[in-house]
Design a protein around this motif. Structure first.
Motif, PDB file in Angstrom:
ATOM      1  N   HIS A 105       4.331  -3.804  -2.334  1.00  0.00           N
ATOM      2  CA  HIS A 105       3.178  -3.236  -3.026  1.00  0.00           C
ATOM      3  C   HIS A 105       2.752  -1.892  -2.458  1.00  0.00           C
ATOM      4  N   SER A 106       3.307  -1.493  -1.318  1.00  0.00           N
ATOM      5  CA  SER A 106       3.031  -0.148  -0.798  1.00  0.00           C
ATOM      6  C   SER A 106       3.459   0.919  -1.801  1.00  0.00           C
ATOM      7  N   LEU A 107       4.427   0.603  -2.656  1.00  0.00           N
ATOM      8  CA  LEU A 107       4.873   1.588  -3.651  1.00  0.00           C
ATOM      9  C   LEU A 107       3.769   1.907  -4.651  1.00  0.00           C
ATOM     10  N   HIS A 108       2.854   0.967  -4.863  1.00  0.00           N
ATOM     11  CA  HIS A 108       1.727   1.252  -5.753  1.00  0.00           C
ATOM     12  C   HIS A 108       0.789   2.302  -5.139  1.00  0.00           C
ATOM     13  N   LEU A 109       0.800   2.421  -3.824  1.00  0.00           N
ATOM     14  CA  LEU A 109      -0.023   3.449  -3.182  1.00  0.00           C
ATOM     15  C   LEU A 109       0.549   4.836  -3.443  1.00  0.00           C
ATOM     16  N   ILE A 110       1.867   4.913  -3.670  1.00  0.00           N
ATOM     17  CA  ILE A 110       2.472   6.184  -4.082  1.00  0.00           C
ATOM     18  C   ILE A 110       1.939   6.559  -5.464  1.00  0.00           C
ATOM     19  N   GLY A 111       1.937   5.586  -6.379  1.00  0.00           N
ATOM     20  CA  GLY A 111       1.407   5.831  -7.714  1.00  0.00           C
ATOM     21  C   GLY A 111      -0.054   6.197  -7.691  1.00  0.00           C
ATOM     22  N   LEU A 112      -0.830   5.540  -6.833  1.00  0.00           N
ATOM     23  CA  LEU A 112      -2.265   5.805  -6.706  1.00  0.00           C
ATOM     24  C   LEU A 112      -2.521   7.265  -6.349  1.00  0.00           C
ATOM     25  N   SER A 113      -1.774   7.784  -5.384  1.00  0.00           N
ATOM     26  CA  SER A 113      -1.956   9.171  -4.946  1.00  0.00           C
ATOM     27  C   SER A 113      -1.454  10.173  -5.976  1.00  0.00           C
ATOM     28  N   LEU A 114      -0.309   9.873  -6.600  1.00  0.00           N
ATOM     29  CA  LEU A 114       0.228  10.793  -7.606  1.00  0.00           C
ATOM     30  C   LEU A 114      -0.673  10.855  -8.826  1.00  0.00           C
ATOM     31  N   LYS A 115      -1.280   9.743  -9.179  1.00  0.00           N
ATOM     32  CA  LYS A 115      -2.244   9.715 -10.276  1.00  0.00           C
ATOM     33  C   LYS A 115      -3.431  10.621  -9.962  1.00  0.00           C
ATOM     34  N   ASP A 116      -3.954  10.503  -8.751  1.00  0.00           N
ATOM     35  CA  ASP A 116      -5.108  11.300  -8.329  1.00  0.00           C
ATOM     36  C   ASP A 116      -4.761  12.779  -8.198  1.00  0.00           C
ATOM     37  N   LYS A 117      -3.573  13.047  -7.690  1.00  0.00           N
ATOM     38  CA  LYS A 117      -3.177  14.428  -7.391  1.00  0.00           C
ATOM     39  C   LYS A 117      -2.735  15.197  -8.623  1.00  0.00           C
ATOM     40  N   LEU A 118      -1.986  14.540  -9.529  1.00  0.00           N
ATOM     41  CA  LEU A 118      -1.358  15.236 -10.650  1.00  0.00           C
ATOM     42  C   LEU A 118      -1.898  14.829 -12.021  1.00  0.00           C
ATOM     43  N   GLY A 119      -2.656  13.729 -12.070  1.00  0.00           N
ATOM     44  CA  GLY A 119      -3.202  13.281 -13.343  1.00  0.00           C
ATOM     45  C   GLY A 119      -2.183  12.681 -14.288  1.00  0.00           C
ATOM     46  N   VAL A 120      -1.062  12.203 -13.744  1.00  0.00           N
ATOM     47  CA  VAL A 120      -0.021  11.601 -14.589  1.00  0.00           C
ATOM     48  C   VAL A 120      -0.480  10.230 -15.095  1.00  0.00           C
ATOM     49  N   LYS A 121       0.136   9.772 -16.181  1.00  0.00           N
ATOM     50  CA  LYS A 121      -0.077   8.406 -16.630  1.00  0.00           C
ATOM     51  C   LYS A 121       0.671   7.488 -15.665  1.00  0.00           C
ATOM     52  N   TRP A 122      -0.006   6.438 -15.217  1.00  0.00           N
ATOM     53  CA  TRP A 122       0.572   5.564 -14.199  1.00  0.00           C
ATOM     54  C   TRP A 122       0.583   4.120 -14.684  1.00  0.00           C
ATOM     55  N   ILE A 123       1.781   3.526 -14.684  1.00  0.00           N
ATOM     56  CA  ILE A 123       1.964   2.114 -15.020  1.00  0.00           C
ATOM     57  C   ILE A 123       2.351   1.380 -13.735  1.00  0.00           C
ATOM     58  N   ALA A 124       1.563   0.358 -13.379  1.00  0.00           N
ATOM     59  CA  ALA A 124       1.839  -0.432 -12.169  1.00  0.00           C
ATOM     60  C   ALA A 124       2.414  -1.788 -12.574  1.00  0.00           C
TER      61      ALA A 124
END
Length: 425
Positions: free
Chosen positions: A148-167
């Motif tokens: 689940h640490s990989l979801h923390l990558i998505g969390l930061s990329l969502k915040d930083k770049l505003g991409v659509k994120w599917i977990a």
């Protein structure tokens, strides 16, 4: 024009086990729905299981990005390779059997590596992927866990770049059974809960593999949650001749607590009471088996009837599924395991072999077996029913009529499931 998406996953061929196959198959079929998958994986992972046969299933034209990972299992392995490898496979010894080193490892794993031992890959991945996503104009990313640490990558990329994120959650997070064995402090438990809540409330879309997990997550977030189960793919094995003996096969790991003494007792009694059953019966264990499971089997005088095959490739395991007379599916009898749907279930249901499953009441597995008419599901107090059902199957085996009449399987084909995923993308 195809839509580019970035899939962030830890497990990828040559990794073995069920975790790798979900996204390997999605990647295979996504281009048929105008989606171009780009896969991001660790460059030097420490996979507990290896299955090189899966490499041939990677599509030729897929872009695969790799970045180095620093994993504590490699350091721990230098101290005690056997203990490290066992724990990394998810086989955690019973408390009374744990060595001092194993106790220390579990404490460190639970409290110093939150959410898991791959946490050191998060920051380097964010830096690496931020540049790539911007350069390639990628609008959608998908993270899949565990880990689940990989979801923390998505969390930061969502915040930083505003991409659509599917977990995507292949398993639950804080309610998964082994969390209780990690010797978590109160502070560590709270940190897990906080991270889980943050991920579930920040992702644009959450995907889970079972309705039980969906119901659990709906108590934490109002974000949309979709159930997309695992599934089966086209048969790569072909026709296989059935075993001449009355074989019961369990494919996959038999962990310390996945030890159905009710089943061992039923089999032992059938052997004692039925001479022909004793002559024909064989139990095939295909995958890692914990020591206390083997001890229980021995306690019921079944040791001479087992073939402890060990871990084999996915392709070889499918052969076992097809040639065996009955297929065993065993889950721990607990509240936490109601949401677990083993990936092998979907290959079981298309094998044309009856399933004998044991697990908790209210499980998603029970619903799928009943709806597809592919076997029988028993609770851990269904002794008489379990015994009579196995004898019924044995008589069908003797009469050469042992098979299933499945219904409604198509919705679990990997291509159908990928179509559901493509609509979310």
């Amino acid at each position: 024009m195809s839509k580019k998406i970035l899939i962030i996953t830890y497990y990828w061929p040559p990794a073995g086990g069920p975790g790798v196959q979900r996204w390997l198959k999605f990647v295979k079929y996504l281009p048929e729905f105008d989606v171009e998958p780009i896969v991001y994986i660790p460059e030097n992972p420490s996979y507990p299981l290896i299955d090189k046969s899966l490499i041939s299933e990677i599509p030729d034209n897929i872009i695969i990005l790799k970045h180095p990972i620093n994993e504590p299992y490699k350091f721990a392995g230098a101290l005690s390779n056997k203990s490290t490898n066992t724990i990394s496979k998810g086989i955690i010894p019973e408390k009374k059997r744990q060595s001092f080193f194993e106790k220390v490892m579990l404490y460190i794993r639970g409290n110093f590596f939150i959410p898991d031992a791959r946490k050191n890959w998060v920051k380097p991945s964010i830096n690496y992927l931020s540049e790539y996503i911007s350069k390639e104009n990628i609008k959608t990313i998908i993270t899949t866990g565990p880990p689940h640490s990989l979801h923390l990558i998505g969390l930061s990329l969502k915040d930083k770049l505003g991409v659509k994120w599917i977990a995507d959650f292949r398993d639950p997070w804080t309610t998964i059974g082994y969390h209780k064995q990690l010797k978590l402090t109160k502070a560590s438990k709270c940190k897990h809960k906080a991270l889980e809540k943050q991920v579930l409330n920040t992702a644009d879309q959450v995907i889970v593999t079972s309705s039980v997990t969906k119901n659990e997550f709906q108590q934490i977030t109002n974000q949309p949650i979709e159930v997309i189960t695992n599934g089966y793919d086209n048969d790569l094995v072909g026709k296989i001749e059935q075993d001449s003996k009355f074989t019961l096969a369990h494919i996959g790991s038999l962990l310390s607590k996945r030890n159905p003494e009710i089943l061992w007792q039923v089999l032992s009694e059938n052997i004692q009471e039925n001479e022909s059953f004793a002559h024909d019966f064989q139990l095939n264990l295909v995958g890692a088996v914990s020591e206390n499971v083997l001890e229980s089997i021995n306690k019921y005088n079944l040791s001479n009837y087992i073939d402890n095959v060990g871990y084999i490739s996915h392709k070889e395991s499918v052969k076992f599924q097809k040639k065996s007379q009955l297929l065993l599916l065993i889950e721990i009898d607990s509240e936490e395991t109601k949401c677990i749907i083993p990936g092998k279930l979907f290959e079981y249901i298309v094998s044309n072999r009856p399933i004998v499953a044991l697990g908790p009441k209210g499980s998603d597995v029970e619903n799928i077996i009943k709806e597809t008419n592919t076997g029988d599901y028993f609770y851990y107090n269904d002794y008489k029913s379990l015994k009579s059902t196995i004898l019924m199957h044995y008589k069908a085996f003797q009469n050469k009529t042992l098979k299933t009449q499945p219904i409604g399987l198509q919705k679990y084909h990997r291509k159908s499931l990928t179509e559901s995923l493509s609509k979310l993308i």
